[in-house]
Scaffold this active site. Structure first.
Site, PDB file in Angstrom:
ATOM      1  N   ARG A  42      94.122 -46.930 -36.650  1.00 25.36           N
ATOM      2  CA  ARG A  42      92.958 -47.090 -37.800  1.00 25.36           C
ATOM      3  C   ARG A  42      93.437 -47.572 -39.037  1.00 25.36           C
ATOM      4  O   ARG A  42      92.787 -48.183 -39.730  1.00 25.36           O
ATOM      5  CB  ARG A  42      92.217 -45.660 -37.909  1.00 25.36           C
ATOM      6  CG  ARG A  42      91.462 -45.598 -36.559  1.00 25.36           C
ATOM      7  CD  ARG A  42      90.753 -44.377 -36.673  1.00 25.36           C
ATOM      8  NE  ARG A  42      89.794 -44.130 -35.642  1.00 25.36           N
ATOM      9  CZ  ARG A  42      89.101 -43.131 -35.313  1.00 25.36           C
ATOM     10  NH1 ARG A  42      89.040 -41.763 -36.209  1.00 25.36           N
ATOM     11  NH2 ARG A  42      88.059 -43.119 -34.490  1.00 25.36           N
TER      12      ARG A  42
ATOM     13  N   LYS B 230      76.238 -38.210 -18.498  1.00 26.75           N
ATOM     14  CA  LYS B 230      74.775 -37.930 -18.452  1.00 26.75           C
ATOM     15  C   LYS B 230      73.933 -39.053 -18.952  1.00 26.75           C
ATOM     16  O   LYS B 230      74.171 -39.746 -19.661  1.00 26.75           O
ATOM     17  CB  LYS B 230      74.413 -36.622 -19.453  1.00 26.75           C
ATOM     18  CG  LYS B 230      74.995 -35.504 -19.221  1.00 26.75           C
ATOM     19  CD  LYS B 230      74.626 -34.221 -20.341  1.00 26.75           C
ATOM     20  CE  LYS B 230      74.671 -32.792 -19.870  1.00 26.75           C
ATOM     21  NZ  LYS B 230      74.231 -32.248 -20.774  1.00 26.75           N
TER      22      LYS B 230
ATOM     23  N   GLY C  12      85.090 -45.042 -27.438  1.00 30.21           N
ATOM     24  CA  GLY C  12      85.201 -43.842 -26.616  1.00 30.21           C
ATOM     25  C   GLY C  12      86.167 -43.986 -25.267  1.00 30.21           C
ATOM     26  O   GLY C  12      86.953 -44.901 -25.296  1.00 30.21           O
TER      27      GLY C  12
ATOM     28  N   GLY D 142      80.150 -43.384 -31.524  1.00 32.39           N
ATOM     29  CA  GLY D 142      78.563 -42.785 -31.911  1.00 32.39           C
ATOM     30  C   GLY D 142      78.132 -44.073 -32.678  1.00 32.39           C
ATOM     31  O   GLY D 142      76.917 -44.296 -32.494  1.00 32.39           O
TER      32      GLY D 142
HETATM   33  P1  AMP Z   1      80.259 -39.970 -21.573  1.00 30.10           P
HETATM   34  O1  AMP Z   1      80.888 -39.004 -22.926  1.00 30.10           O
HETATM   35  O2  AMP Z   1      78.740 -39.637 -21.346  1.00 30.10           O
HETATM   36  O3  AMP Z   1      80.559 -41.598 -21.670  1.00 30.10           O
HETATM   37  O4  AMP Z   1      80.833 -39.530 -20.363  1.00 30.10           O
HETATM   38  C1  AMP Z   1      82.105 -39.466 -20.136  1.00 30.10           C
HETATM   39  C2  AMP Z   1      82.569 -38.418 -19.109  1.00 30.10           C
HETATM   40  O5  AMP Z   1      81.744 -38.846 -17.872  1.00 30.10           O
HETATM   41  C3  AMP Z   1      84.056 -38.714 -18.669  1.00 30.10           C
HETATM   42  O6  AMP Z   1      84.946 -37.470 -19.098  1.00 30.10           O
HETATM   43  C4  AMP Z   1      83.960 -38.674 -17.149  1.00 30.10           C
HETATM   44  O7  AMP Z   1      84.971 -37.925 -16.435  1.00 30.10           O
HETATM   45  C5  AMP Z   1      82.675 -38.406 -16.773  1.00 30.10           C
HETATM   46  N1  AMP Z   1      82.034 -38.851 -15.483  1.00 30.10           N
HETATM   47  C6  AMP Z   1      82.114 -39.866 -15.147  1.00 30.10           C
HETATM   48  N2  AMP Z   1      81.560 -39.917 -13.841  1.00 30.10           N
HETATM   49  C7  AMP Z   1      81.349 -38.821 -13.613  1.00 30.10           C
HETATM   50  C8  AMP Z   1      81.021 -38.033 -12.469  1.00 30.10           C
HETATM   51  N3  AMP Z   1      80.549 -39.058 -11.257  1.00 30.10           N
HETATM   52  N4  AMP Z   1      80.789 -36.894 -12.256  1.00 30.10           N
HETATM   53  C9  AMP Z   1      81.316 -36.181 -13.036  1.00 30.10           C
HETATM   54  N5  AMP Z   1      81.630 -36.635 -14.286  1.00 30.10           N
HETATM   55  C10 AMP Z   1      81.715 -37.846 -14.675  1.00 30.10           C
END
Ligand code: AMP
Length: 394
Positions: A35, A198, A351, A374
């Protein structure tokens, strides 16, 4: 169009620059200075054009109190090494006071001063008018260079611009250029790839993008909520129960608008959420009751790669599986490769997807990797970011 540092005649003027020096630290050691390096082109441009350069940033979460653990002192030392010139550092907890003003008064064109962590002041995150004025009193022109905090209305990211002309630095100029043209004027076909745990977290982004894209690719844990909405058996896979209705609406909306919404056709399932758990590849309609989907399967990778190959603009946010575990990382790495190989304008949201791209050494194959997770998500939601909004228009 937003004004940039190139629109200003800098000689002798004081540039008050909001940087993102929120670097990872272990004790007093900076473990990754990406950064700081990212801000060098803007700082060097200001130096070369005779500005007196005053830098400000936050570091960590000191919660409005001075705490040496979060001092920007180590950043000043690293800046000194990277710029190869002396740096003034004002170690005063109040960030702005008579001592700091005296240093600013003595600055010559080309000199650089770094202020102490703006979050040592409780007023910073409240976007307090008086603190914004105190900061503004140090400069002639505000330069926005911190995309990672551009979605926050704080004194140093937004409030200060009420009292000074405001322009963007090179980093912000690039972020805005890529994200804005993707959202508002994309070259088509425009393909968005969404993954992560999610649906709920990214619902607004998907709702906004579904109005703009030609194809929407879904992967990661969120795919299982869509499968549930389609009445498929998902075994023990992650489910965002509250978002099943929303997933149904999104599927309907995509159908009505003629947008291609791609879901996995095969998945890697395992007994436990564990890298060494026995796993196998199954068709999406055959997920065993006692297993969970942790990655997209090989046929899905091939299909998604074909769609990505035809695209002219690609936006990617979120991993395709549990990529932190090597046995379930193939989907994310395969999609990273497909995005890197495509001739499209490719934008990777910060991220996890950015980390996967870096991990594979594919970073320079992407048109743009957003520095703010974010902030880039909020941009893709179609929201106005306060830290961008305050930059003057041409
Ligand atoms: P996010 O912060 O919403 O982008 O989610 C990222 C996280 O989603 C990572 O830590 C992944 O390990 C998790 N992830 C991705 N695919 C899956 C899955 N099929 N089941 C559970 N966790 C998942």
């Amino acid at each position: 169009m937003k004004k940039t540092i190139k629109d200003i005649e800098w000689q002798g003027k004081k540039a008050l620059v909001r940087c993102d020096f929120n670097v990872p630290m272990e004790g007093n050691e900076i473990t990754d200075d990406t950064r700081i390096r990212a801000a060098l082109p803007t700082i060097n441009y200001l130096i070369e054009n005779g500005a007196k350069v005053i830098l400000m940033s936050h570091l960590g979460r000191p919660k409005g109190e001075a705490n040496q653990k979060y001092s920007l002192g180590p950043v000043a030392i690293r800046l000194h090494e990277l710029l190869n010139r002396p740096i003034e550092f004002s170690p005063w907890d109040k960030v702005v006071d008579e001592n700091v003003k005296a240093i600013v008064h003595k600055l010559n064109p080309g000199d650089v001063l770094l202020l102490e962590n703006v979050r040592f002041r409780p007023e910073e995150e409240k976007n307090d008018v008086d603190f914004s004025k105190e900061l503004a009193s140090l400069g002639d022109i505000f330069v926005q260079e911190a995309f990672g905090t551009a979605h926050r209305a704080h004194s140093s990211t937004a409030g200060v611009a009420d009292y000074l002309p405001a322009v963007s630095g090179f980093l912000i100029e690039k972020e805005v250029k890529f994200l804005d043209s993707a959202v508002n004027n994309p070259e088509r076909p425009f393909v968005a790839i969404m993954g992560g745990a999610k649906v709920g977290d990214k619902i607004k982004v998907i709702e906004n993008l579904i109005e703009k894209v030609d194809s929407l690719i879904i992967g990661g844990g969120m795919a299982f909520t869509f499968f549930k909405a389609k009445d498929l058996n998902i075994g023990k896979s992650i489910l965002d129960e509250e978002s099943i209705g929303i997933a149904e609406d999104l599927l309907k909306k995509a159908r009505e608008k003629g947008i291609k919404l791609y879901l996995p056709v095969d998945v890697v399932v395992a007994e436990e959420f564990n890298n060494d758990s026995p796993s196998k590849i199954v068709n999406i309609e055959e997920i065993p009751e006692d297993m969970m989907g942790l990655d997209i399967g090989p046929e899905t990778i091939d299909r998604y790669s074909e769609v990505i190959k035809e695209a002219k603009t690609v936006v990617w946010n979120g991993p395709m599986g549990v990529f932190e575990m090597p046995n379930f990382a193939k989907g994310t790495l395969g999609i990273a490769q497909a995005v890197a190989d495509s001739n499209a304008i490719t934008i990777v949201g910060g991220g996890d997807s950015a980390a996967a791209v870096e991990q594979m050494g594919l970073a320079d194959k992407m048109s743009h990797i957003s520095t703010g997770g974010g902030a880039s998500l909020e941009y893709l939601e179609g929201r106005v970011l306060p830290g961008i909004d305050v930059i003057d228009n041409i």
